[in-house]
Design an enzyme around this catalytic site. Structure first.
Site, PDB file in Angstrom:
ATOM      1  N   ARG A 168       0.828  -1.207   0.000  1.00  0.00           N
ATOM      2  CA  ARG A 168       0.000   0.000   0.000  1.00  0.00           C
ATOM      3  C   ARG A 168       0.862   1.257   0.000  1.00  0.00           C
ATOM      4  O   ARG A 168       0.372   2.346  -0.254  1.00  0.00           O
ATOM      5  CB  ARG A 168      -0.963  -0.025   1.196  1.00  0.00           C
ATOM      6  CG  ARG A 168      -0.378   0.456   2.498  1.00  0.00           C
ATOM      7  CD  ARG A 168      -1.193   0.004   3.699  1.00  0.00           C
ATOM      8  NE  ARG A 168      -2.318   0.865   4.064  1.00  0.00           N
ATOM      9  CZ  ARG A 168      -2.255   1.912   4.865  1.00  0.00           C
ATOM     10  NH1 ARG A 168      -1.098   2.304   5.352  1.00  0.00           N
ATOM     11  NH2 ARG A 168      -3.330   2.583   5.195  1.00  0.00           N
ATOM     12  N   TRP A 175      11.574   8.638   5.786  1.00  0.00           N
ATOM     13  CA  TRP A 175      12.715   7.971   6.441  1.00  0.00           C
ATOM     14  C   TRP A 175      12.987   6.589   5.864  1.00  0.00           C
ATOM     15  O   TRP A 175      14.124   6.117   5.906  1.00  0.00           O
ATOM     16  CB  TRP A 175      12.623   8.015   7.969  1.00  0.00           C
ATOM     17  CG  TRP A 175      11.697   7.074   8.684  1.00  0.00           C
ATOM     18  CD1 TRP A 175      10.411   6.774   8.364  1.00  0.00           C
ATOM     19  CD2 TRP A 175      11.997   6.361   9.909  1.00  0.00           C
ATOM     20  NE1 TRP A 175       9.881   5.939   9.311  1.00  0.00           N
ATOM     21  CE2 TRP A 175      10.822   5.662  10.266  1.00  0.00           C
ATOM     22  CE3 TRP A 175      13.119   6.265  10.733  1.00  0.00           C
ATOM     23  CZ2 TRP A 175      10.755   4.861  11.420  1.00  0.00           C
ATOM     24  CZ3 TRP A 175      13.048   5.471  11.880  1.00  0.00           C
ATOM     25  CH2 TRP A 175      11.878   4.777  12.212  1.00  0.00           C
ATOM     26  N   ASP A 176      11.959   5.955   5.292  1.00  0.00           N
ATOM     27  CA  ASP A 176      12.205   4.687   4.588  1.00  0.00           C
ATOM     28  C   ASP A 176      13.342   4.843   3.575  1.00  0.00           C
ATOM     29  O   ASP A 176      14.129   3.920   3.350  1.00  0.00           O
ATOM     30  CB  ASP A 176      10.971   4.251   3.783  1.00  0.00           C
ATOM     31  CG  ASP A 176       9.786   3.872   4.648  1.00  0.00           C
ATOM     32  OD1 ASP A 176       9.334   4.742   5.421  1.00  0.00           O
ATOM     33  OD2 ASP A 176       9.304   2.731   4.538  1.00  0.00           O
ATOM     34  N   GLN A 223       8.850  13.493   8.931  1.00  0.00           N
ATOM     35  CA  GLN A 223       9.261  12.195   9.502  1.00  0.00           C
ATOM     36  C   GLN A 223      10.670  12.372  10.032  1.00  0.00           C
ATOM     37  O   GLN A 223      11.276  13.414   9.812  1.00  0.00           O
ATOM     38  CB  GLN A 223       9.191  11.101   8.427  1.00  0.00           C
ATOM     39  CG  GLN A 223       7.922  10.289   8.517  1.00  0.00           C
ATOM     40  CD  GLN A 223       8.029   8.953   7.822  1.00  0.00           C
ATOM     41  OE1 GLN A 223       8.821   8.758   6.926  1.00  0.00           O
ATOM     42  NE2 GLN A 223       7.197   8.023   8.228  1.00  0.00           N
ATOM     43  N   ARG A 286      -6.414  11.971  10.326  1.00  0.00           N
ATOM     44  CA  ARG A 286      -5.501  11.762   9.200  1.00  0.00           C
ATOM     45  C   ARG A 286      -6.337  11.307   8.007  1.00  0.00           C
ATOM     46  O   ARG A 286      -7.054  10.317   8.110  1.00  0.00           O
ATOM     47  CB  ARG A 286      -4.478  10.672   9.547  1.00  0.00           C
ATOM     48  CG  ARG A 286      -3.459  11.071  10.614  1.00  0.00           C
ATOM     49  CD  ARG A 286      -2.670   9.870  11.093  1.00  0.00           C
ATOM     50  NE  ARG A 286      -3.571   8.874  11.659  1.00  0.00           N
ATOM     51  CZ  ARG A 286      -3.340   7.575  11.695  1.00  0.00           C
ATOM     52  NH1 ARG A 286      -2.231   7.082  11.196  1.00  0.00           N
ATOM     53  NH2 ARG A 286      -4.205   6.741  12.244  1.00  0.00           N
ATOM     54  N   PRO A 287      -6.250  11.998   6.883  1.00  0.00           N
ATOM     55  CA  PRO A 287      -7.109  11.648   5.745  1.00  0.00           C
ATOM     56  C   PRO A 287      -6.994  10.176   5.336  1.00  0.00           C
ATOM     57  O   PRO A 287      -7.997   9.550   4.997  1.00  0.00           O
ATOM     58  CB  PRO A 287      -6.595  12.567   4.632  1.00  0.00           C
ATOM     59  CG  PRO A 287      -6.052  13.757   5.358  1.00  0.00           C
ATOM     60  CD  PRO A 287      -5.444  13.204   6.623  1.00  0.00           C
ATOM     61  N   ASP A 321       4.221   4.702  14.239  1.00  0.00           N
ATOM     62  CA  ASP A 321       2.777   4.788  14.383  1.00  0.00           C
ATOM     63  C   ASP A 321       2.201   3.380  14.341  1.00  0.00           C
ATOM     64  O   ASP A 321       2.329   2.734  13.320  1.00  0.00           O
ATOM     65  CB  ASP A 321       2.161   5.696  13.315  1.00  0.00           C
ATOM     66  CG  ASP A 321       2.627   5.380  11.886  1.00  0.00           C
ATOM     67  OD1 ASP A 321       3.818   5.100  11.673  1.00  0.00           O
ATOM     68  OD2 ASP A 321       1.779   5.406  10.989  1.00  0.00           O
ATOM     69  N   GLU A 519       7.526  -5.971   5.558  1.00  0.00           N
ATOM     70  CA  GLU A 519       7.932  -4.675   6.130  1.00  0.00           C
ATOM     71  C   GLU A 519       8.360  -4.818   7.585  1.00  0.00           C
ATOM     72  O   GLU A 519       9.083  -3.984   8.109  1.00  0.00           O
ATOM     73  CB  GLU A 519       6.779  -3.678   6.028  1.00  0.00           C
ATOM     74  CG  GLU A 519       5.566  -4.126   6.813  1.00  0.00           C
ATOM     75  CD  GLU A 519       4.514  -3.048   7.009  1.00  0.00           C
ATOM     76  OE1 GLU A 519       4.803  -1.872   6.759  1.00  0.00           O
ATOM     77  OE2 GLU A 519       3.413  -3.402   7.449  1.00  0.00           O
TER      78      GLU A 519
HETATM   79  C1  LIG Z   1       0.111   7.438   9.476  1.00  0.00           C
HETATM   80  C2  LIG Z   1       0.935   8.324   8.658  1.00  0.00           C
HETATM   81  O1  LIG Z   1       0.460   9.252   8.109  1.00  0.00           O
HETATM   82  N1  LIG Z   1       2.163   8.078   8.565  1.00  0.00           N
HETATM   83  C3  LIG Z   1       2.740   7.381   7.497  1.00  0.00           C
HETATM   84  C4  LIG Z   1       4.103   7.947   7.324  1.00  0.00           C
HETATM   85  O2  LIG Z   1       4.930   7.035   6.699  1.00  0.00           O
HETATM   86  C5  LIG Z   1       4.997   5.771   7.279  1.00  0.00           C
HETATM   87  C6  LIG Z   1       5.990   4.953   6.519  1.00  0.00           C
HETATM   88  O3  LIG Z   1       7.254   5.261   6.981  1.00  0.00           O
HETATM   89  C7  LIG Z   1       3.686   5.085   7.285  1.00  0.00           C
HETATM   90  O4  LIG Z   1       3.784   3.873   8.024  1.00  0.00           O
HETATM   91  C8  LIG Z   1       2.685   5.943   7.924  1.00  0.00           C
HETATM   92  O5  LIG Z   1       1.416   5.399   7.671  1.00  0.00           O
END
Ligand SMILES: CC(=O)N[C@H]1CO[C@H](CO)[C@@H](O)[C@@H]1O
Ligand SMILES: *[C@@H]1O[C@H](CO)[C@@H](O)[C@H](O)[C@H]1NC(C)=O
Ligand SMILES: *[C@@H]1O[C@H](CO)[C@@H](O)[C@H](O)[C@H]1NC(C)=O
Ligand SMILES: *[C@@H]1O[C@H](CO)[C@@H](O)[C@H](O)[C@H]1NC(C)=O
Ligand SMILES: *[C@@H]1O[C@H](CO)[C@@H](O)[C@H](O)[C@H]1NC(C)=O
Length: 577
Positions: A168, A175-176, A223, A286-287, A321, A519
């Site tokens: 998804r 940061w990934d 992030q 969060r949308p 999160d 992941e």
């Molecule tokens: C929840 C959210 O908005 N954060 C996303 C930011 O990116 C990370 C991936 O590093 C997602 O896991 C989050 O869903």
């Protein structure tokens, strides 16, 4: 460039403002369809899609004004209460799933990169090749249509091709990208790595900060700020001084963004300190997790609801999160659930270590560019940050850094992999590494956190949240391994190797069984994926692959797939040690 002398006054103002209750907050982003509208609310609450992210990733068939207007007409016609069927019909007519990205063949991909030759375990060498072969499957670029009509997409277009995390997560994540780049560099894909950094800098120039991901609905959230770490890695491989020169101003802008928006000042033991926390003040759920967030707040008062949305987004900004790390129960402990999120009152070890690392990197880049005066300015701020990390976060009795709750004035004395981040980032003074490093090794050994066959879990608290026990997250394994290496002792290095080996073995077992990388993994069951949280496990997977490649590259001459594996003699075709 921030003025370090003016900064203090600004910070105090910010600190006072943040404790007041939020009333007049901006929406999650400036695109109503995707962030703040009746349309978003009705569609998400009707659960037309199981994953809330699906809707906000759709493309508009018409422009935004028409879409919103026609939805208002529907609302009027239905007495503000459209049925699920009517909503589905509306979504069908006004949105489509037409992809925004197309597959892309990175020109620097090589199916037999150098690092494979150093891997002496045959099974792991095959594994390394298997992981390397995944890069082209995750490589994407933005379709021209997005650039032609950007206002109809939630995706923010970027210039260069990139590697997505997977599943998804089909856009760029901030940061990934660090661990993806690390893997790409091991695979010899320097151009792709460079393009990915340039994409992030493009986002930084556009928004003034790097959003969580390249979607409008992530606009108000960043992030962990690892851009300078990515540049440092890229420089290590390429010595590309021109690249530093071209981008140093942007790197400084990112530092200013964090200082201007996320710094907070507080008292501890009669002293006044300034550090960073995660803080993302905007209104609404969060949308991309609209239903989930809204559902949690149903029984809350208006004020509690505003607070919840801020703390949820701030926690999302942390990358963790969600996690008990951000739970502060009435007794101050890390027990509770999502309604106990109080992210904004917690000073995180990793964020401040990463920020200090950014100051160190930027100072270093300025030295390389012969900007001595600028370098010296950043070194002053770096020293201040390192000293403050010691004074506020270090717990000498336990021999570890802890997150600090500045509202309750106490350390959060729980095992989290993020606790070791100052060593990982190399922001502990050398004399302190000598005295504190061995204590950290003892802390880790005695924590129980290293005792699992499937890898190091992020915490020891089983909350059902995805950044808690028993989940093993690849970036955190990399953080622990590098922190242990940086202790500089034989014991530290041996432990680092064991942690890396456990992780590689677990990923390898999973890869053999499922032909997939996940992941996150399960600390109790090698090769199995982790669970919990608000969406199903995702395959791919950018940072998992990056961490495996990091370890295969670092330890390839001694890693084994299992205890009975035999190491092949060093490959004669290479002249490695
Ligand atoms: C929840 C959210 O908005 N954060 C996303 C930011 O990116 C990370 C991936 O590093 C997602 O896991 C989050 O869903
Ligand atoms: C959504 O989830 C429900 C229940 O888990 C399932 O029955 C349904 O098939 C899912 N729908 C889609 C579109 O995936
Ligand atoms: C919906 O109804 C309101 C109140 O009757 C009206 O002001 C508004 O113009 C209508 N909107 C549309 C798009 O028809
Ligand atoms: C909504 O919240 C309730 C608790 O308030 C919870 O039991 C339920 O599972 C939630 N629904 C979904 C689909 O998340
Ligand atoms: C979480 O685990 C720690 C051990 O690291 C323990 O002290 C603490 O009480 C646990 N918290 C909860 C809420 O279970």
């Amino acid at each position: 460039m921030v003025s370090f002398y003016k900064m203090r006054g600004t910070l105090i103002l910010l600190a006072a403002a943040c404790l007041a209750h939020a009333t007049d907050l901006p929406p999650s982003c400036s695109r109503p369809v995707y962030c703040d509208s009746n349309l978003l609310h009705h569609v998400q609450m009707a659960r037309i899609f199981n994953d809330s992210k699906t809707f906000v990733d759709l493309v508009m068939n018409y422009d935004e004004a028409k879409t919103l207007h026609d939805f208002d007409v529907l609302l009027n016609e239905t007495d503000q209460n459209p049925s699920k069927k009517q909503l589905e019909a509306f979504v069908d007519q006004y949105f489509s799933e037409e992809g925004e990205l197309e597959e892309w063949q990175p020109t620097d991909f090589c199916d037999n990169p150098e690092f494979l030759k150093l891997i002496r375990d045959k099974d792991l060498r095959k594994f390394g090749k298997g992981i390397n072969d995944i890069w082209p499957l995750l490589a994407r670029k933005v379709k021209p249509a997005v650039r032609e009509k950007p206002e109809q997409f939630s995706l923010v277009p970027v210039t260069h091709g990139f590697i997505i995390p997977g599943g998804r997560f089909k856009e760029i994540y901030y940061w990934d990208t660090y661990w993806i780049i690390e893997g790409l560099l091991v695979s010899g894909m320097e151009d792709t790595a460079k393009g990915m950094i340039e994409n992030l800098i493009e986002l930084l120039v556009k928004f003034g900060h790097i959003p969580n991901g390249s979607r409008w609905y992530y606009q108000e959230r960043s992030q962990p700020p690892m851009l300078t770490d990515m540049v440092a890695l890229y420089y290590k491989y390429t010595q590309d001084l021109e690249f530093l020169k071209a981008n140093i101003a942007s790197l400084e802008n990112e530092i200013s963004y964090w200082l201007d928006t996320q710094a907070v000042s507080f008292d501890k033991d009669g002293e006044y300190y300034t550090l960073l926390r995660y803080y993302s003040p905007s209104a609404g759920p969060r949308p991309e997790s609209y239903f989930e967030d809204y559902n949690v707040t149903i029984a809350m008062s208006e004020e509690e609801r505003l607070d919840f949305y801020i703390d949820t987004k701030s926690a999302a900004e942390s990358g963790w999160d969600f996690s008990s790390r951000w739970f502060v129960a009435a007794d101050g402990s890390n027990s509770g659930d999502l309604t106990d999120l109080h992210t904004r009152y917690i000073i995180p070890v990793d964020l401040n270590a990463i920020f200090a690392g950014a100051l160190k990197n930027v100072a270093h880049f300025h030295r390389l560019l012969s900007n001595g005066r600028k370098a010296a300015q950043y070194e002053v701020l770096l020293k201040q940050w390192m000293d403050t990390i010691q004074k506020v976060l270090w717990d000498d009795k336990d021999g570890i850094w802890y997150d600090y709750d500045f509202r309750d004035n106490r350390h959060r004395k729980y095992f989290y992999t993020s606790n070791v981040a100052p060593l990982w980032q190399g922001v502990v003074a050398l004399d302190l590494v000598k005295t504190q490093g061995p204590k950290v090794v003892d802390y880790l050994k005695n924590s129980g956190g290293l005792d699992f066959p499937g890898g190091v879990p992020t915490s020891l608290n089983k909350t059902g949240e995805q950044w808690d026990y028993p989940n093993v997250w690849p970036p955190e394994v990399s953080i622990v391994v590098n922190a242990l290496e940086h202790v500089g002792t034989k014991e530290g290095s041996e432990l680092a190797f064991e942690v890396a080996q456990t992780y590689v073995r677990s990923c390898h077992a999973g890869f053999l069984q499922y032909k997939q990388m996940f992941e996150k993994y399960d600390a109790e069951k090698p090769g199995e994926f982790g669970g919990g949280g608000e969406y199903n496990v995702q395959f791919g997977f950018g940072w998992s692959n990056g961490a495996v490649l990091e370890f295969l590259d670092k330890y390839g001459t001694k890693l084994t797939a299992d205890d009975s594996s035999e190491l092949a003699p060093p490959d004669e075709t290479t002249n490695s040690a």
